[in-house]
Write a protein that holds these residues in place. Structure first.
Motif, short mmCIF file in Angstrom:
data_model
loop_
_atom_site.label_atom_id
_atom_site.label_comp_id
_atom_site.label_asym_id
_atom_site.label_seq_id
_atom_site.Cartn_x
_atom_site.Cartn_y
_atom_site.Cartn_z
N ARG A 254 46.55 46.78 39.82
CA ARG A 254 47.23 45.49 39.79
C ARG A 254 46.93 44.68 41.04
N GLU A 255 46.97 45.35 42.20
CA GLU A 255 46.67 44.63 43.44
C GLU A 255 45.26 44.03 43.42
N ALA A 256 44.32 44.77 42.84
CA ALA A 256 42.94 44.28 42.78
C ALA A 256 42.85 43.04 41.90
N ILE A 257 43.57 43.02 40.78
CA ILE A 257 43.54 41.84 39.91
C ILE A 257 44.11 40.63 40.65
N TRP A 258 45.22 40.81 41.33
CA TRP A 258 45.75 39.71 42.14
C TRP A 258 44.70 39.23 43.15
N GLY A 259 44.06 40.21 43.82
CA GLY A 259 43.07 39.85 44.84
C GLY A 259 41.87 39.13 44.25
N PHE A 260 41.38 39.60 43.11
CA PHE A 260 40.25 38.93 42.47
C PHE A 260 40.64 37.53 42.00
N ASN A 261 41.86 37.37 41.55
CA ASN A 261 42.31 36.05 41.13
C ASN A 261 42.34 35.11 42.34
N GLY A 262 42.82 35.61 43.47
CA GLY A 262 42.79 34.80 44.69
C GLY A 262 41.38 34.41 45.08
N ARG A 263 40.44 35.34 44.95
CA ARG A 263 39.04 35.04 45.27
C ARG A 263 38.48 34.01 44.30
N VAL A 460 33.88 46.50 46.49
CA VAL A 460 33.82 45.18 45.85
C VAL A 460 34.91 44.27 46.40
N LEU A 461 36.09 44.84 46.69
CA LEU A 461 37.21 44.05 47.20
C LEU A 461 38.06 44.94 48.09
N ARG A 462 38.43 44.41 49.25
CA ARG A 462 39.30 45.17 50.16
C ARG A 462 40.37 44.26 50.75
N LEU A 463 41.36 44.90 51.35
CA LEU A 463 42.53 44.17 51.81
C LEU A 463 42.19 43.12 52.86
N ALA A 464 41.28 43.40 53.78
CA ALA A 464 40.94 42.43 54.82
C ALA A 464 40.40 41.14 54.22
N GLU A 465 39.59 41.26 53.16
CA GLU A 465 39.11 40.04 52.52
C GLU A 465 40.26 39.25 51.92
#
Length: 635
Positions: A254-263, A460-465
């Motif tokens: 779920r966190e990754a989906i939120w992060g990808f949506n932000g990107r 592919v996606l990490r918290l710092a990004e």
């Protein structure tokens, strides 16, 4: 298993003969849909240890699409195949992964100011000098692959919708993952090509004309991406709960989906939406809902092999049937595996790292051109191998020697030859061209050998990004409020760097944007983000036309990036020769074998590079695309 592979290729041959036609390669007849889903499943199953169990259920040539949609194992195998198209920044010469579009051997960032490829044949050089064309994507195009996998997503979603398993909880979880992946692949298409055909259903092939879809407006596609990500996020477990619902590391959380949506919304310049989506991740981390956190060790993060606490999504390799290329393609020559020494960071990147106190690396701030790597941002030495670095249990020696009146790394005198390490820039064919080698991603324990032996994940996606995405988006929305400072400072603090305001107090919106640009450049370097940032910010001519111009009066000739060559003095000390220091380090009458700039083709930026060309073969198959090419590519 040999039987499976033989039957697979026999089936592919029959398909090619039977279905070669002039329409979109992701549109198929009903029979093609049936055969395709069988192929997808069984090629995916080959990669799984449990595939023998599935093969015992029915012979390969007798499996129907209905059997696929009525079997949880087949559905999962198809899902895993869909995952295998996720972009892999280590290059598609990695084994066991299908992704294209990030280069064959290059990093995406090898087309920027950060890092260069040593060999002229590698696609990074061809891109920076020639760009792409509709008939030559220079290994960075993935238009066809994205539509292939989108077709598979559509087929699986429609097939399971009428299956008796449609209400099975695990199947519903997998379908939510498919919806996420389909939206992600559309994001990858729209950020590359702009407007693209938009298809979310399996076409009715009784009407061939209906399969010719024109390009859809980017706003429509970004609306879809945003909506899909928001709808499926509640259906997907948090990272800490993946295993409890039958999922695992390497699948979406779920966190990754939120992060990808932000990107994605950052790319769309929908800053309020981007900030809100990234903030969901940061809030979940802050209140303990999520177990994600910044890794304590920046260097070790990039040689992790699955499950690092900072990672939101990663492509996992095991070094056997699924392995990366980065170690044996990037090691210094004396430690080489295959071709070695290929990824060479530039002096442009090295100079970007601040002093340890957060000030700009200038002489007035304590920067010493004769000792350039001391008292710098720790991430420099964790990212770049330079003269004097400790690596592979030894001190890296890249120094040149003086032969007669010429500084060289290729002396003819035998005594001088003994003083030059093969790792020195240009000392031999495999050596760096910039004076630097890759440190980030490099695993000292990796076996020496051929490609496909690296085990570290591609992150592919990490918290710092996500933190930096939030900082940028929120700064656009509200200026540099406290939350913007918090996000960027949290990233810096992990590397023992002081808060931004220590050296840059009272920033306005534009000033904070410059600090965010800097932080993304050093924190995320080589991870592919620089490539996209340059395009989002439209700074291609400023960054990608070379730092040192070929002809200052004619920018169209491009330029070159900066290098750094250590010159060993008679007393054993070293002076560092760069374009900025060359006049100071060369004594009267001395020459240098090669100027300290990149030696391959010049970097030539063309504004058409902000978008990639629609491939000509896609236009040939789809009449709706004729005359609708991206700017600068004809048609």
């Amino acid at each position: 298993m040999k039987l499976v592979v033989n039957q697979y290729f026999n089936t592919r041959t029959r398909i090619k003969d039977k279905f070669h036609s002039k329409h979109l390669n992701f549109i198929n007849s009903n029979e093609m849909k049936k055969i395709n889903i069988i192929i997808v499943c069984f090629m995916a199953l080959i990669a799984f240890n449990s595939c023998e169990d599935y093969l015992e259920r029915q012979p390969l040539d007798k499996v129907s699409s209905a059997a696929v949609f009525e079997d949880v194992g087949y559905i999962q195998a198809t899902l895993m195949d869909i995952y295998s198209f996720m972009p892999n920044g280590f290059g598609w010469e990695s084994t066991g992964h299908k992704a294209r579009g990030y280069g064959r051997r290059s990093f995406l960032d090898c087309t920027t100011d950060l890092i260069a490829n040593k060999s002229g044949y590698v696609e990074g050089w061809k891109y920076v000098n020639q760009g792409q064309s509709p008939t030559n994507g220079q290994q960075f195009s993935n238009y066809s692959e994205n539509y292939q996998v989108i077709f598979r997503c559509n087929t699986l979603l429609e097939g399971v919708a009428t299956s008796s398993l449609k209400n099975d909880e695990y199947v519903k979880l997998m379908l939510a993952e498919v919806r996420f992946l389909r939206a992600f692949y559309y994001f990858d298409l729209v950020r590359r090509y702009g407007r693209v055909p938009f298809i979310t259903e399996v076409s009715n092939t009784d009407d061939i004309e209906s399969t010719y879809e024109p390009r859809e407006d980017t706003d429509v596609i970004y609306d879809f991406i945003y909506s899909e990500f928001n709808e499926v996020a509640p259906l997907i477990p948090l990272a800490k709960d993946l295993k409890t619902v039958g999922s695992d590391v390497g699948r979406i959380s779920r966190e990754a989906i939120w992060g990808f949506n932000g990107r994605a919304m950052l790319h769309a310049k929908r800053y309020a939406q981007s900030a809100a989506e990234s903030k969901k991740v940061l809030d979940a981390v802050a209140d303990g809902t999520s177990d994600r956190k910044l890794a304590e060790d920046y260097e070790k993060l990039f040689i992790s092999k699955g499950g690092n606490e900072e990672v939101l999504f990663e492509i996992i390799f095991n070094g056997n049937e699924k392995g990366g290329t980065v170690d044996n393609f990037s090691r210094p020559p004396s430690d080489r595996g295959s071709w070695g020494g290929q990824h060479n960071p530039t002096e442009d990147l090295v100079r970007a790292y601040e002093m340890a106190d957060g000030s700009e690396a200038t002489v007035i701030n304590g920067y010493d051109p004769n000792n350039p790597y001391t008292n710098r941002d720790p991430r420099l030495s964790q990212t770049v191998l330079h003269h004097g670095s400790m690596f592979y249990g030894k001190t890296m020696d890249f120094a040149w020697v003086l032969e007669g009146d010429t500084w060289t790394s290729k002396p003819k005198d035998d005594d001088l030859k003994a003083q030059v390490n093969g790792n020195a820039a240009h000392a031999q064919g495999l050596a760096t061209i910039t004076g630097y080698y890759l440190r980030k991603f490099m695993d000292e324990s990796a076996p020496v050998g051929d490609f496909g032996m690296s085990e570290q994940s591609w992150i592919v996606l990490r918290l710092a990004e996500v933190m930096l995405n939030y900082a940028e988006a929120q700064n656009e929305v509200a200026g540099p409020d406290a939350s913007v400072y918090q996000a960027i400072n949290d990233v810096r603090e992990r590397s023992s760097m002081p808060a931004v305001e220590v050296n840059y107090p009272g920033l306005d919106k534009e000033g904070m944007f410059e600090r965010i640009k800097h932080e993304r450049k050093v924190e995320l370097c080589f991870e592919g983000q620089r490539f996209w940032d340059i395009r989002r910010w439209e700074i291609g001519m400023e960054i990608c036309n070379g730092t040192i111009p070929e002809d200052a009066a004619d920018p169209s000739k491009g330029g070159r990036m900066m290098c750094c060559y250590p010159l060993r003095q008679a007393d054993g000390s070293v002076l560092y020769c760069t374009p900025e220091t060359i006049d100071d380090v060369l004594k009267p009458g001395e020459k240098i074998w090669k100027d300290p700039v990149t030696s391959r083709n010049p970097y030539i930026w063309q504004d058409r590079n902000y978008l990639m060309p629609i491939p000509q073969n896609a236009i040939d198959k789809n009449p709706s695309l004729e005359g609708d090419q991206n700017p600068g590519y004809g048609g």
